[in-house]
Motif scaffolding. Structure first.
Motif, short mmCIF file in Angstrom:
data_model
loop_
_atom_site.label_atom_id
_atom_site.label_comp_id
_atom_site.label_asym_id
_atom_site.label_seq_id
_atom_site.Cartn_x
_atom_site.Cartn_y
_atom_site.Cartn_z
N PRO A 38 8.63 -13.88 -13.68
CA PRO A 38 8.41 -13.25 -12.37
C PRO A 38 8.53 -14.19 -11.18
O PRO A 38 8.64 -13.72 -10.04
N LEU A 43 11.32 -8.67 -10.20
CA LEU A 43 10.75 -7.64 -11.06
C LEU A 43 10.05 -6.61 -10.18
O LEU A 43 9.16 -6.95 -9.40
N LEU A 120 1.91 -6.81 -10.47
CA LEU A 120 2.93 -7.77 -10.07
C LEU A 120 2.58 -8.30 -8.69
O LEU A 120 2.40 -7.53 -7.74
N ALA A 125 3.02 -12.06 -13.01
CA ALA A 125 2.77 -10.73 -13.56
C ALA A 125 1.58 -10.83 -14.49
O ALA A 125 1.48 -11.77 -15.30
N THR A 175 1.71 -10.18 -21.05
CA THR A 175 1.85 -11.26 -20.07
C THR A 175 1.11 -12.50 -20.55
O THR A 175 0.09 -12.41 -21.23
#
Length: 245
Positions: A38, A43, A120, A125, A175
């Motif tokens: 990210p 994203l 996000l 993220a 994540t």
């Protein structure tokens, strides 16, 4: 570490895009996983077009990105939705809250607590369990709520049973603890929740992971020749990349 006997790479992407997608096998099940950084990749979540109509399909998102001089490098359905394709739970797009957090138990997989939220923020993220999300109140640029959680601080969801017979095509996201890696996965054969959660915890080493959906799960990943089509989707998550000239 993933043991070579348990996990076999079937295909590896070309380095044309920063998103890397690959087909893997783990514990006799087949999956496609896509890894996103990210901090270096754009994203985003996508729900409605400029006219307020749901995008519904990956092709509609790609067409909208073309007006920005961009294209879709990867996409996946990203959370449960109502018949009108409005999100069931918390949804934030470009800093605007579209749907509030739903923290109470309810019917179906979404209400199988604990559920969670993918948040996000610039450069990172994170998957949060919903009550933890409420306590922390992170300022998300994009967020989508779904359920159940697959992995919670390194532990599988307490309701997952190793001998379950409920098998579906499933997709979700995990994540890393530092928020610098998001791994999206979709099963290529029907799997149980226990098997899917184990993929994120034991094979992908993700301390937190969230189930997006089952049965309608779809993926757009050109590098592995995936452009799934079917019923119109609600929330979609994807990576936008500058369009090649």
């Amino acid at each position: 570490m993933i043991r070579a006997a348990a996990l076999f790479l079937l295909m590896w992407t070309l380095p044309a895009w920063a998103v890397t997608c690959e087909n893997i096998r783990y514990e006799d099940n087949r999956y496609t996983i896509c890894t996103v950084d990210p901090a270096t990749e754009e994203l985003r979540l996508f729900l409605n077009d400029t006219g307020g109509a749901p995008y519904g399909q990956f092709s509609a998102v790609d067409a909208a990105l073309a007006t920005e001089g961009k294209s879709l490098a990867f996409a996946m359905n990203a959370g449960m939705y109502h018949e009108d394709r409005a999100p069931v739970g918390h949804y934030v797009e470009n800093g605007e809250e579209i749907m509030r957090v739903i923290s109470n138990p309810g019917p179906g997989n979404f209400g199988l607590l604990p559920n969670g939220i993918l948040c996000l923020r610039p450069g990172r993220a994170d998957v949060f369990e919903t009550l933890d999300f409420v306590d922390r109140a992170p300022n998300c640029t994009f967020a989508t709520q779904s359920g159940p959680m697959l992995v919670i601080d390194g532990a599988l969801h307490p309701r997952f049973l190793p001998d379950s017979t409920s098998r579906y095509i499933r997709n979700g996201v995990g994540t890393s603890a530092d928020g610098t890696k998001a791994i999206f996965a979709i099963s290529n054969n029907a799997v149980t929740f226990h098997e899917f959660g184990s993929l994120f915890r034991d094979a992908l080493n993700m301390p937190n992971a969230l189930f997006f959906d089952g049965n309608i799960s779809r993926l757009y990943a050109p590098d592995v020749n995936r452009d799934d089509f079917g019923f119109a989707l609600g929330p979609i998550i994807g990576v936008a990349t500058p369009k090649e000239q």
